[in-house]
Scaffold this motif. Structure first.
Motif, PDB file in Angstrom:
ATOM      1  N   MET A   1       0.830  -1.037  -0.128  1.00 45.42           N
ATOM      2  CA  MET A   1       0.037   0.034   0.048  1.00 45.42           C
ATOM      3  C   MET A   1       1.067   1.306   0.008  1.00 45.42           C
ATOM      4  O   MET A   1       1.780   1.387   0.683  1.00 45.42           O
ATOM      5  CB  MET A   1      -0.944  -0.132   1.343  1.00 45.42           C
ATOM      6  CG  MET A   1      -1.911   0.723   1.128  1.00 45.42           C
ATOM      7  SD  MET A   1      -3.034   0.095   2.655  1.00 45.42           S
ATOM      8  CE  MET A   1      -2.637   1.316   3.913  1.00 45.42           C
ATOM      9  N   GLY A   3       2.216   4.903   0.697  1.00 44.90           N
ATOM     10  CA  GLY A   3       2.017   5.772   1.679  1.00 44.90           C
ATOM     11  C   GLY A   3       1.521   7.052   1.410  1.00 44.90           C
ATOM     12  O   GLY A   3       1.477   7.430   0.205  1.00 44.90           O
ATOM     13  N   THR A  17      -9.308   5.443   0.332  1.00 42.24           N
ATOM     14  CA  THR A  17      -9.263   4.049   0.632  1.00 42.24           C
ATOM     15  C   THR A  17     -10.603   3.324  -0.003  1.00 42.24           C
ATOM     16  O   THR A  17     -10.723   2.033  -0.504  1.00 42.24           O
ATOM     17  CB  THR A  17      -9.884   3.818   2.132  1.00 42.24           C
ATOM     18  OG1 THR A  17      -8.782   4.728   2.749  1.00 42.24           O
ATOM     19  CG2 THR A  17     -10.000   2.610   2.727  1.00 42.24           C
ATOM     20  N   TYR A  20      -8.991   2.164  -3.103  1.00 39.85           N
ATOM     21  CA  TYR A  20      -8.277   0.808  -2.851  1.00 39.85           C
ATOM     22  C   TYR A  20      -9.061  -0.323  -2.892  1.00 39.85           C
ATOM     23  O   TYR A  20      -8.691  -1.255  -3.303  1.00 39.85           O
ATOM     24  CB  TYR A  20      -7.558   1.242  -1.694  1.00 39.85           C
ATOM     25  CG  TYR A  20      -6.226   0.083  -1.205  1.00 39.85           C
ATOM     26  CD1 TYR A  20      -5.209   0.110  -2.478  1.00 39.85           C
ATOM     27  CD2 TYR A  20      -6.444  -0.377  -0.036  1.00 39.85           C
ATOM     28  CE1 TYR A  20      -4.401  -1.027  -1.870  1.00 39.85           C
ATOM     29  CE2 TYR A  20      -5.557  -1.270   0.124  1.00 39.85           C
ATOM     30  CZ  TYR A  20      -4.327  -1.690  -0.769  1.00 39.85           C
ATOM     31  OH  TYR A  20      -3.505  -2.420  -0.487  1.00 39.85           O
ATOM     32  N   TYR A  64      -5.745   3.091  11.139  1.00 41.85           N
ATOM     33  CA  TYR A  64      -6.610   2.861   9.993  1.00 41.85           C
ATOM     34  C   TYR A  64      -5.916   2.187   8.988  1.00 41.85           C
ATOM     35  O   TYR A  64      -6.563   0.913   8.510  1.00 41.85           O
ATOM     36  CB  TYR A  64      -6.962   4.385   9.380  1.00 41.85           C
ATOM     37  CG  TYR A  64      -8.221   4.296   8.454  1.00 41.85           C
ATOM     38  CD1 TYR A  64      -9.215   3.490   8.551  1.00 41.85           C
ATOM     39  CD2 TYR A  64      -8.017   5.073   7.100  1.00 41.85           C
ATOM     40  CE1 TYR A  64     -10.237   3.386   7.701  1.00 41.85           C
ATOM     41  CE2 TYR A  64      -9.185   4.910   6.204  1.00 41.85           C
ATOM     42  CZ  TYR A  64     -10.236   4.223   6.438  1.00 41.85           C
ATOM     43  OH  TYR A  64     -11.184   4.178   5.558  1.00 41.85           O
ATOM     44  N   LYS A  65      -4.736   2.392   8.563  1.00 38.99           N
ATOM     45  CA  LYS A  65      -4.035   1.456   7.611  1.00 38.99           C
ATOM     46  C   LYS A  65      -3.975  -0.091   8.058  1.00 38.99           C
ATOM     47  O   LYS A  65      -4.109  -0.852   7.216  1.00 38.99           O
ATOM     48  CB  LYS A  65      -2.614   1.997   7.377  1.00 38.99           C
ATOM     49  CG  LYS A  65      -2.741   3.295   6.450  1.00 38.99           C
ATOM     50  CD  LYS A  65      -1.428   4.030   6.556  1.00 38.99           C
ATOM     51  CE  LYS A  65      -0.292   3.289   5.497  1.00 38.99           C
ATOM     52  NZ  LYS A  65       0.911   4.232   5.525  1.00 38.99           N
ATOM     53  N   ILE A  68      -7.203  -1.507   7.275  1.00 35.14           N
ATOM     54  CA  ILE A  68      -7.419  -1.569   5.719  1.00 35.14           C
ATOM     55  C   ILE A  68      -6.736  -2.713   5.260  1.00 35.14           C
ATOM     56  O   ILE A  68      -7.204  -3.517   4.755  1.00 35.14           O
ATOM     57  CB  ILE A  68      -6.825  -0.251   4.992  1.00 35.14           C
ATOM     58  CG1 ILE A  68      -7.737   1.012   5.265  1.00 35.14           C
ATOM     59  CG2 ILE A  68      -6.650  -0.447   3.530  1.00 35.14           C
ATOM     60  CD1 ILE A  68      -7.310   2.490   5.074  1.00 35.14           C
ATOM     61  N   ARG A  69      -5.543  -3.087   5.733  1.00 32.89           N
ATOM     62  CA  ARG A  69      -4.592  -4.404   5.518  1.00 32.89           C
ATOM     63  C   ARG A  69      -5.626  -5.463   5.701  1.00 32.89           C
ATOM     64  O   ARG A  69      -5.676  -6.507   5.047  1.00 32.89           O
ATOM     65  CB  ARG A  69      -3.403  -4.127   6.128  1.00 32.89           C
ATOM     66  CG  ARG A  69      -2.286  -3.409   5.262  1.00 32.89           C
ATOM     67  CD  ARG A  69      -0.896  -3.704   5.877  1.00 32.89           C
ATOM     68  NE  ARG A  69      -0.125  -2.299   5.940  1.00 32.89           N
ATOM     69  CZ  ARG A  69       0.052  -1.623   6.757  1.00 32.89           C
ATOM     70  NH1 ARG A  69      -0.433  -2.099   8.005  1.00 32.89           N
ATOM     71  NH2 ARG A  69       0.522  -0.382   6.718  1.00 32.89           N
TER      72      ARG A  69
END
Ligand code: GLN
Length: 312
Positions: A1, A3, A17, A20, A64-65, A68-69
């Motif tokens: 992902m 940055g 997002t 993505y 948050y990331k 998301i992963r």
């Protein structure tokens, strides 16, 4: 992902997002992006838009990331946040519980339609002046749900029918814990009792219940491989797996449950696509019901079979 190159505002990070998630084939990309961000920030989804210009701190962005992963790998949004809305109520969920499905609201509706304002047996005397509905004397109304999972169905019913008491049966101990917590959080714990058990095996037959609801596992073996990863790999298999034809639990349940229904009592069973006829036939074979109806969900799929036990 990749940055983020600059300071990210709520709106910018949502847009990024959503895109993505779309690229990665995540279902409901926008809604998932919003629900996860709202969870990280401790805001409602509406508040995200009211504060769309607010920048995320590095800690918020990192949290948050991480979500998301996990979402992109297949973990359901509801397990990441620990919450799922059902019947406009906020339910806690865990990987031990099936995530309540929107179409299952039909199971609740199908019973409310026939139970609201219903009085069984002898006339219920009118409430004394000033007495609340809940304190009204009369015949105790008792409902049963078999396989409660997170408790979404039984708790929604209990909230809508304040004069009823409910018994919820569930095989999974960790799911029962979640259901009990939900009943307490949603204010119905005094009227909803949960016990651990397998289908109807916990109780002797008798005309105990004026209503029974069940959303048992019903996914047929042949559909298993085509289930989305987020279901197949993450949701409890014992809440989904219905054997060869999907009816390994539903059929024996339908052959027995009339022995537990009061005369004139109602049964509602959720079914999978293409199963309604077989379930109607199992109920009809018992000759215990006076009418059997199939109800369609908002997608037009036959989703609930409802039947009334013959009156005495
Ligand atoms: N509706 C669920 C699904 O499609 C199945 C629920 C169940 O087996 N009761 O995954």
């Amino acid at each position: 992902m990749a940055g983020p190159p600059q300071t990210w505002t709520i709106l910018a990070v949502l847009k990024w997002t959503t895109r993505y998630f779309q690229d990665k084939g995540v279902s409901e990309p926008r809604a998932s992006a919003e629900v996860l961000l709202a969870h990280v920030l401790g805001l409602s989804r509406l508040e995200l838009y009211l504060r769309h210009d607010q920048p995320l701190t590095p800690e918020e962005l990192a949290a948050y990331k991480a979500l998301i992963r996990r979402r992109v790998r297949g973990e359901p949004t509801a397990y990441l946040t620990g919450h799922k809305e059902f019947w406009s109520l906020d339910f806690l969920v865990s990987p031990a519980t099936l995530i309540p499905r929107p179409e299952t609201e039909l199971l609740v509706e199908s019973l409310l339609e026939v139970l609201r304002g219903r009085q069984f047996g002898a006339e219920v005397p009118p409430a004394p002046p000033g007495a609340g509905e809940q304190n009204r004397p009369g015949i105790p109304l008792l409902g049963l749900e078999v396989g409660v999972g997170s408790g979404a169905v039984i708790i929604a019913l209990a909230r809508e029918l304040p004069r009823w008491r409910w018994l919820g049966v569930e095989l999974s101990a960790p799911a029962l814990e979640v259901a009990r917590t939900n009943a307490a959080r949603l204010g119905v714990a005094p009227r909803v009792q949960f016990i651990q058990g397998n289908l109807l095996g916990f109780l002797k037959p008798g005309p105990w219940f004026q209503a029974v609801a069940a959303n048992l596992p019903y996914v047929p073996a042949r559909d298993w491989a085509t289930l989305p990863v987020e279901i197949r790999e993450y949701e409890p298999r014992e809440a989904l797996w219905g054997g060869e034809d999907g009816l390994a639990l539903v059929k024996p349940f339908c052959a027995e449950v009339h022995r537990f229904l009061a005369p004139g009592g109602w049964l509602a069973v959720e079914v999978g696509q293409g199963q309604a006829e077989a379930v109607r036939a199992s109920l009809s074979d018992t000759r215990a019901y006076e009418g059997i109806a199939t109800l369609r969900d908002y997608q037009g799929i036959p989703r609930v079979v409802r039947a009334r036990r013959q009156p005495a």
